[in-house]
Scaffold this active site. Sequence first.
Site, short mmCIF file in Angstrom:
data_model
loop_
_atom_site.label_atom_id
_atom_site.label_comp_id
_atom_site.label_asym_id
_atom_site.label_seq_id
_atom_site.Cartn_x
_atom_site.Cartn_y
_atom_site.Cartn_z
N ARG A 1 -9.79 -0.28 15.40
CA ARG A 1 -9.72 0.55 14.19
C ARG A 1 -10.81 0.09 13.21
NH1 ARG A 1 -3.93 0.96 11.26
NH2 ARG A 1 -4.51 -1.14 10.60
N LYS B 1 0.83 -1.20 0.00
CA LYS B 1 0.00 0.00 0.00
C LYS B 1 0.87 1.26 0.00
CE LYS B 1 -0.39 -0.03 5.04
NZ LYS B 1 -1.29 -0.12 6.21
N MET C 1 8.68 24.65 1.04
CA MET C 1 7.91 23.70 0.26
C MET C 1 8.80 22.87 -0.66
SD MET C 1 4.66 24.26 -2.31
CE MET C 1 3.54 24.72 -0.97
N TYR D 1 12.15 31.33 5.67
CA TYR D 1 10.87 31.94 6.00
C TYR D 1 10.75 32.29 7.48
CZ TYR D 1 8.85 30.87 1.42
OH TYR D 1 8.59 30.82 0.08
#
Length: 371
Positions: free
Chosen positions: A139, A41, A316, A267
Amino acid sequence: MIPMPKAQETVLEIDLPALKHNFEYLKSKIQKDTKFLAVVKAFAYGSDADDIALYLQDLGVDYFAVAYTSEGVSLRNAGITKPILILHPLPISFETIIERCLEPSIYNRKVLDEFLKVASDKNQIKYPIHLKFNTGLNRLGFDLEDLETIYSKISTSEAIHIKSIFSHLAASEDIKEKEFTEHQIKWFKDITERFTTVFKYKPLLHLCNTSGILNYPEAHLDMVRSGIGLYGFGNSEKENKNFVPIAKLKSVISQIHHIAKGETVGYNRAFKSEASITTATIPIGHADGIGRQYGQGKGFVIINEKKAPIVGNVCMDMIMVNITDIDCKEGDEVIIFDSAHTAENLANAANTISYELISAISQRIKRVIKK
């Protein structure tokens, strides 16, 4: 073996021989007749699901598992012919599941009713499903008291057939939780015994994840499931020595800056230099899976075998690292993680886990398969 070329951009190298090593090590821990399910997955934990699954299929894996139906469809499109278990299917995908010969995990009464209806409407005979039972992870999963209801629904229809019943261990890697894990194993055995009594047959039973394979051989049953182990992590310092991480994330120095005392970097001016330092800018950032939690000196990269801590906030598309004491130049290779400087080491520095780091690596990063 011919060495891979030095990075000229950000790339993720995937080492198939390392994958084979991990698979064979895990196989050595189980009985010959115990089936092996590979969990692929989330793009095979952030690597490349198609190439990983095709290689494992050639190695003799018995089953695959993914989280979502779309992942199973991608594997079928890539040429996977082995059974594929969908761990978290949703009713909207049930028709696709049947069309692509995928096998759903059925985990509650609503999902059972809806899949039974779709299978009946499509004139299916004994379509394979897998019943998920909750033994403490809380879950997904049926409870033991649901068995009579399940039987009443399934026994009146020829549309579906229970291929396996399974559950999921919550803390099989944690020795402090051994009592709870043993309770889960007993709980699951109670469920399976009750199932056999009610249904009058025994499907495949599977419970163990990677740490379960390594720590609880008495619970291997008919099949085991491995995800993180295949990708090179054993969930303990001792076991990690027996695995080889299959992924190497590397990049390159784009630019070098000389920062004077009192200047800031990045930043929000999050880093203010207390002395003259030198920084390097690397083309990878939180859009690529290196989250902001790695900033402010917690995370690091390796340049010419030396550790370079991340300076200021992660951007980013870029990070800046301190290279004051490192002999390097623009264009030099940067290692974010590999088999020596592992993803687990980097993840630990930011108080997270290897699973999160490797599975978050963006699909915009180029994959290179090392055969």
